[in-house]
Design a protein around this motif. Structure first.
Motif, PDB file in Angstrom:
ATOM      1  N   LEU A  56    -105.549   1.865  59.836  1.00  0.00           N
ATOM      2  CA  LEU A  56    -106.569   1.233  60.679  1.00  0.00           C
ATOM      3  C   LEU A  56    -106.273   1.443  62.159  1.00  0.00           C
ATOM      4  CD1 LEU A  56    -107.287  -2.175  58.900  1.00  0.00           C
ATOM      5  CD2 LEU A  56    -108.926  -0.338  59.348  1.00  0.00           C
ATOM      6  N   THR A  57    -104.998   1.346  62.521  1.00  0.00           N
ATOM      7  CA  THR A  57    -104.628   1.573  63.923  1.00  0.00           C
ATOM      8  C   THR A  57    -104.920   3.004  64.339  1.00  0.00           C
ATOM      9  OG1 THR A  57    -102.860  -0.072  63.663  1.00  0.00           O
ATOM     10  CG2 THR A  57    -102.766   1.353  65.605  1.00  0.00           C
ATOM     11  N   SER A  58    -104.634   3.956  63.445  1.00  0.00           N
ATOM     12  CA  SER A  58    -104.941   5.359  63.741  1.00  0.00           C
ATOM     13  C   SER A  58    -106.441   5.564  63.909  1.00  0.00           C
ATOM     14  CB  SER A  58    -104.412   6.265  62.631  1.00  0.00           C
ATOM     15  OG  SER A  58    -103.011   6.324  62.656  1.00  0.00           O
ATOM     16  N   LEU A  59    -107.239   4.867  63.100  1.00  0.00           N
ATOM     17  CA  LEU A  59    -108.699   4.946  63.257  1.00  0.00           C
ATOM     18  C   LEU A  59    -109.109   4.460  64.642  1.00  0.00           C
ATOM     19  CD1 LEU A  59    -111.657   5.172  62.388  1.00  0.00           C
ATOM     20  CD2 LEU A  59    -111.409   2.938  61.262  1.00  0.00           C
ATOM     21  N   ALA A  60    -108.550   3.327  65.065  1.00  0.00           N
ATOM     22  CA  ALA A  60    -108.894   2.796  66.389  1.00  0.00           C
ATOM     23  C   ALA A  60    -108.471   3.752  67.498  1.00  0.00           C
ATOM     24  CB  ALA A  60    -108.236   1.432  66.579  1.00  0.00           C
ATOM     25  N   LEU A  61    -107.267   4.337  67.362  1.00  0.00           N
ATOM     26  CA  LEU A  61    -106.797   5.276  68.375  1.00  0.00           C
ATOM     27  C   LEU A  61    -107.634   6.555  68.381  1.00  0.00           C
ATOM     28  CD1 LEU A  61    -102.926   4.909  68.012  1.00  0.00           C
ATOM     29  CD2 LEU A  61    -104.416   3.890  69.734  1.00  0.00           C
ATOM     30  N   ALA A  62    -108.019   7.033  67.181  1.00  0.00           N
ATOM     31  CA  ALA A  62    -108.859   8.230  67.102  1.00  0.00           C
ATOM     32  C   ALA A  62    -110.213   7.983  67.761  1.00  0.00           C
ATOM     33  CB  ALA A  62    -109.043   8.657  65.647  1.00  0.00           C
ATOM     34  N   VAL A  99    -112.145  10.835  63.707  1.00  0.00           N
ATOM     35  CA  VAL A  99    -112.710   9.503  63.462  1.00  0.00           C
ATOM     36  C   VAL A  99    -113.164   9.388  62.005  1.00  0.00           C
ATOM     37  CG1 VAL A  99    -114.580   7.917  64.065  1.00  0.00           C
ATOM     38  CG2 VAL A  99    -113.373   9.169  65.860  1.00  0.00           C
ATOM     39  N   LEU A 100    -113.800  10.440  61.486  1.00  0.00           N
ATOM     40  CA  LEU A 100    -114.214  10.427  60.081  1.00  0.00           C
ATOM     41  C   LEU A 100    -113.010  10.274  59.161  1.00  0.00           C
ATOM     42  CD1 LEU A 100    -116.316  10.936  57.773  1.00  0.00           C
ATOM     43  CD2 LEU A 100    -115.722  13.359  57.988  1.00  0.00           C
ATOM     44  N   VAL A 101    -111.954  11.039  59.419  1.00  0.00           N
ATOM     45  CA  VAL A 101    -110.749  10.956  58.583  1.00  0.00           C
ATOM     46  C   VAL A 101    -110.181   9.546  58.613  1.00  0.00           C
ATOM     47  CG1 VAL A 101    -108.379  11.786  58.309  1.00  0.00           C
ATOM     48  CG2 VAL A 101    -110.210  13.401  58.877  1.00  0.00           C
ATOM     49  N   GLY A 102    -110.084   8.962  59.802  1.00  0.00           N
ATOM     50  CA  GLY A 102    -109.551   7.608  59.906  1.00  0.00           C
ATOM     51  C   GLY A 102    -110.414   6.581  59.195  1.00  0.00           C
ATOM     52  N   LEU A 103    -111.747   6.720  59.317  1.00  0.00           N
ATOM     53  CA  LEU A 103    -112.651   5.767  58.674  1.00  0.00           C
ATOM     54  C   LEU A 103    -112.536   5.832  57.155  1.00  0.00           C
ATOM     55  CD1 LEU A 103    -115.036   3.757  58.699  1.00  0.00           C
ATOM     56  CD2 LEU A 103    -116.576   5.737  58.771  1.00  0.00           C
ATOM     57  N   LEU A 126    -102.008   9.130  73.041  1.00  0.00           N
ATOM     58  CA  LEU A 126    -102.786   8.497  71.976  1.00  0.00           C
ATOM     59  C   LEU A 126    -102.995   9.461  70.812  1.00  0.00           C
ATOM     60  CD1 LEU A 126    -105.542   6.683  74.089  1.00  0.00           C
ATOM     61  CD2 LEU A 126    -103.572   5.636  72.950  1.00  0.00           C
ATOM     62  N   ALA A 127    -103.273  10.728  71.139  1.00  0.00           N
ATOM     63  CA  ALA A 127    -103.508  11.712  70.089  1.00  0.00           C
ATOM     64  C   ALA A 127    -102.250  11.959  69.265  1.00  0.00           C
ATOM     65  CB  ALA A 127    -104.002  13.017  70.704  1.00  0.00           C
ATOM     66  N   LEU A 159     -98.553   7.474  63.193  1.00  0.00           N
ATOM     67  CA  LEU A 159     -98.526   6.137  62.603  1.00  0.00           C
ATOM     68  C   LEU A 159     -98.658   6.159  61.074  1.00  0.00           C
ATOM     69  CD1 LEU A 159    -100.571   4.087  65.227  1.00  0.00           C
ATOM     70  CD2 LEU A 159     -98.116   4.034  64.804  1.00  0.00           C
ATOM     71  N   PRO A 160     -99.617   6.887  60.483  1.00  0.00           N
ATOM     72  CA  PRO A 160     -99.644   6.941  59.016  1.00  0.00           C
ATOM     73  C   PRO A 160     -98.376   7.566  58.420  1.00  0.00           C
ATOM     74  CG  PRO A 160    -101.710   7.725  59.919  1.00  0.00           C
ATOM     75  CD  PRO A 160    -100.762   7.590  61.063  1.00  0.00           C
ATOM     76  N   PHE A 161     -97.796   8.539  59.145  1.00  0.00           N
ATOM     77  CA  PHE A 161     -96.546   9.135  58.658  1.00  0.00           C
ATOM     78  C   PHE A 161     -95.434   8.093  58.602  1.00  0.00           C
ATOM     79  CE2 PHE A 161     -92.443  11.116  59.570  1.00  0.00           C
ATOM     80  CZ  PHE A 161     -92.346  12.022  58.513  1.00  0.00           C
ATOM     81  N   LEU A 162     -95.303   7.305  59.672  1.00  0.00           N
ATOM     82  CA  LEU A 162     -94.283   6.256  59.673  1.00  0.00           C
ATOM     83  C   LEU A 162     -94.593   5.190  58.628  1.00  0.00           C
ATOM     84  CD1 LEU A 162     -93.787   5.814  63.538  1.00  0.00           C
ATOM     85  CD2 LEU A 162     -92.323   7.056  61.914  1.00  0.00           C
ATOM     86  N   GLY A 163     -95.882   4.875  58.442  1.00  0.00           N
ATOM     87  CA  GLY A 163     -96.255   3.925  57.394  1.00  0.00           C
ATOM     88  C   GLY A 163     -95.895   4.440  56.021  1.00  0.00           C
ATOM     89  N   ALA A 164     -96.066   5.745  55.786  1.00  0.00           N
ATOM     90  CA  ALA A 164     -95.698   6.328  54.494  1.00  0.00           C
ATOM     91  C   ALA A 164     -94.198   6.248  54.271  1.00  0.00           C
ATOM     92  CB  ALA A 164     -96.169   7.776  54.427  1.00  0.00           C
TER      93      ALA A 164
END
Length: 664
Positions: free
Chosen positions: A41-47, A89-93, A6-7, A13-18
């Protein structure tokens, strides 16, 4: 899935999205917004899931060798403790809120696809910094953030301000990154590894050979990345970028990276008493200087930029007195309310058509045009000013409380001198913070003059994000100081009576004095109509401003607004106002000490290259050219000329032989 898997997905995921956003931005523009928002958003949920599984227990460690080096190994390692789990979590939010907000804020921007991809890459790099257990891998994320900030700050590259700001941000942070890189290699050489856990083990065993030198080298990089004195000058200028980028940089990514780095390696700095005192002095100068500068700024985003510098000073102050729990607590709290401040400022700028507080102070009913921004920014400013029960009160008091513990001898993790420096500077900054927060609120929302322009309601994606961030700004501190010790080092983060009374009392004094100064200056100018030359020493600047407001033309630094005579900052700062507004002329000092000598050296090198080296090269080529010219002139093609020359040469040789023979 395991926690490690998960980590790994969190930054991936954001890298692939970019990458997908950059590839499909032109061919399939309809996918750009989902590719910007959904991976984050998915990275936030996983974080959040990683944080729940980690739960503040033993750190999650995993590593695999990235490449054989023959000496100090480089490993793709994860080290997720309570600090890393919550910061992620803060970064993802914040990143998710910025991406959602940007879909409305930049809905008509033709460069939105590249912007969204860079924000996702920026987010991925910060996740990498947070989770990395190897300093070289951390350095990769550290430098990728620098590149992304260069492009994002320069998003409006057609304006000279944005181009200059992006270049300045890149160069100033690189100035700190050079000694930072040297410090990383020195640290790895002493420890025999780039792994965070092995470095901390080396420090614990007392085997670190050069702690002071290493700590000071690392501090240079931290000062650049986290905008601490003396390498903070790039951050106010970086406001030339889009407002959501400012929220991301200030709240959860780039400037937070330096503080997080020290928190992760705090035992390295604690091994040197001198480094802790230097860190305390750096924090104190940063806090007080930036707060004074914020009180004098006219651009609403520059006020918030200097505010960020000051709040980061609180975090480094907590680290200087040896408490990373208080530092990261304030990092989390500050991330929520600072993101809210910038995103609300974006709504205000859109509604007012200008960044200028002077212009906003001459608009009435602006708060009625943007009620969502008005109420949420009020919450964020109260959190910034550390007024209970808002989140900033609890996190700032945690910093002041640990400084008091060092001063009173309850803890010996830092020199008493560092405790006194942080405590005195923190209390002074509390007064100034409340003052500039009150000034911003009064000038932005209590203006008088022309009717504020009506641009209709803001997009729902912008207003919803404001209320989402208002929740932690209001409620985070009240329960976080009870829960966070279990995630951090187990130390009490609750407010102490002495610093709570002093800090809150000083904050109230700062706010009340600023309000009184505003009422006084407003009363003095109440009889002067809008645009009157008597109220504005710049004369026609007021008329230009009124016309710009009437036409709803955004300023973004293009229009020179006349200063507001009802600005309480001028009255409070007095003769210091001019210097504070210019950032105490630190850029001018750098120009004198560094820029001009470098330019002079470049001019000398250019002169030597042009007048000496090129002259030598031209001379070396001239002689063969002259010989060739002489030989070419002799080649006439006339046979009679050749025969005559041959006979003449024969005669000359004969005469020479005869003369030689006669002489013999």
């Amino acid at each position: 899935m395991t926690t490690t898997t998960l980590a790994v997905l969190v930054p991936l995921l954001p890298f692939l999205g970019a990458a997908a956003g950059l590839l499909l931005g032109r061919t399939a523009p309809g996918f750009v917004r989902p590719l910007a928002v959904l991976p984050t958003l998915t990275s936030l949920a996983l974080a959040a899931l990683v944080a729940v599984r980690q739960g503040g227990d033993a750190a999650v460690d995993s590593a695999t060798e990235l490449t054989p080096t023959g000496s100090v190994p480089i490993e793709l390692a994860l080290h997720i403790d309570g600090f890393a789990a919550l910061v992620a979590v803060l970064v993802g939010l914040v990143a998710s809120c910025v991406q959602i907000y940007s879909t409305g804020y930049l809905r008509d921007d033709p460069r939105y696809p590249s912007y969204a991809a860079l924000v996702s890459l920026f987010t991925s790099a910060m996740f990498l910094v947070v989770y990395s257990g190897d300093l070289i891998v951390l350095l990769v994320g550290w430098e990728v953030m620098g590149i992304c900030s260069y492009f994002l700050v320069g998003h409006y590259w057609e304006t000279p301000e944005a181009r200059a700001a992006s270049l300045k941000a890149f160069l100033v942070t690189k100035l700190g990154d050079v000694p930072f890189l040297i410090g990383l290699f020195a640290l790895a050489t002493d420890a025999g590894s780039f792994r965070v856990t092995r470095i901390l083990g080396t420090v614990a065993s007392g085997s670190l050979d050069h702690p002071t030198l290493i700590a000071l080298l690392l501090l240079a990089g931290v000062a650049g990345k986290s905008a601490q004195f003396p390498l903070h000058t790039w951050l106010p200028d970086a406001m030339a970028g889009p407002t959501p980028v400012s929220a991301l940089i200030h709240a959860a990514t780039m400037v937070a990276a330096g503080v997080y780095f020290i928190a992760r390696l705090l035992p390295v700095f604690e091994a040197s008493q001198a480094a802790m005192v230097v860190l305390a002095v750096m924090a104190a100068v940063t806090m007080t200087g930036s707060a004074l500068a914020a009180l004098a700024q006219d651009d609403i985003k520059r006020v918030l930029a200097y505010s960020t510098i000051g709040q980061l000073g609180y975090m480094t102050g907590a680290l200087a007195v040896g408490d990373r729990g208080a530092a990261v607590f304030h990092l989390l709290s500050h991330g929520a309310f600072k993101a809210l401040l910038f995103l609300a400022a974006g709504v205000i700028i859109h509604a007012a058509g200008t960044n200028s507080l002077a212009a906003m102070s001459r608009m009435r009913n602006l708060r009625d045009r943007i009620p969502d921004a008005y109420w949420t920014m009020t919450v964020a400013l109260l959190a910034l000013a550390a007024i209970p029960p808002f989140s900033g009160f609890f996190s700032k008091e945690a910093v002041l409380g640990v400084a008091e513990h060092v001063v009173t001898g309850h803890t010996e993790r830092a020199p008493a001198a560092a405790g006194w420096i942080v405590l005195v500077a923190g209390l002074l900054t509390a007064v100034l913070t409340a003052a500039y927060a009150m000034r911003l609120w009064l000038l932005a929302f209590r203006g008088r003059g022309t009717e504020a322009p009506d641009h209709g309601r803001q997009p729902l994606t912008m207003t919803v994000v404001l209320w989402v961030l208002a929740v932690p700004s209001l409620a985070l501190g009240g329960f976080a100081f009870r829960l966070l010790p279990g995630w951090f080092d187990g130390r009490d983060l609750g407010p102490t009576l002495t610093t709570s009374v002093l800090g809150t009392g000083l904050a109230l004094v700062g706010g009340i004095v600023t309000y009184a100064a505003w009422r006084h200056t407003t009363a003095l100018t109440a009889r002067v109509p809008l645009g009157a030359v008597a109220a504005h020493p710049e004369g026609d600047a007021a008329r230009v401003e009124a016309e710009a407001i009437a036409s709803h033309e955004p300023a973004y630094g293009d229009i020179a607004y006349a200063p507001d005579p009802a600005d309480p900052g001028r009255l409070l700062l007095g003769p210091l106002h001019r210097h504070a507004a210019a950032g105490f002329h630190l850029d001018a000092v750098y120009t004198t000490l560094f820029v001009r000598p470098v330019q002079a050296g470049a001019s000398l090198v250019r002169f030597l290259d042009r007048e000496v080296v090129e002259t030598y090269v031209r001379g070396a080529g001239a002689l063969p050219r002259w010989l060739g010219t002489a030989v070419r002139r002799a080649q006439t093609g006339n046979v009679q000329t050749y025969v005559s020359a041959l006979l003449a040469g024969t005669v000359v040789l004969t005469v020479a032989v005869v003369l030689v023979a006669t002489g013999a």
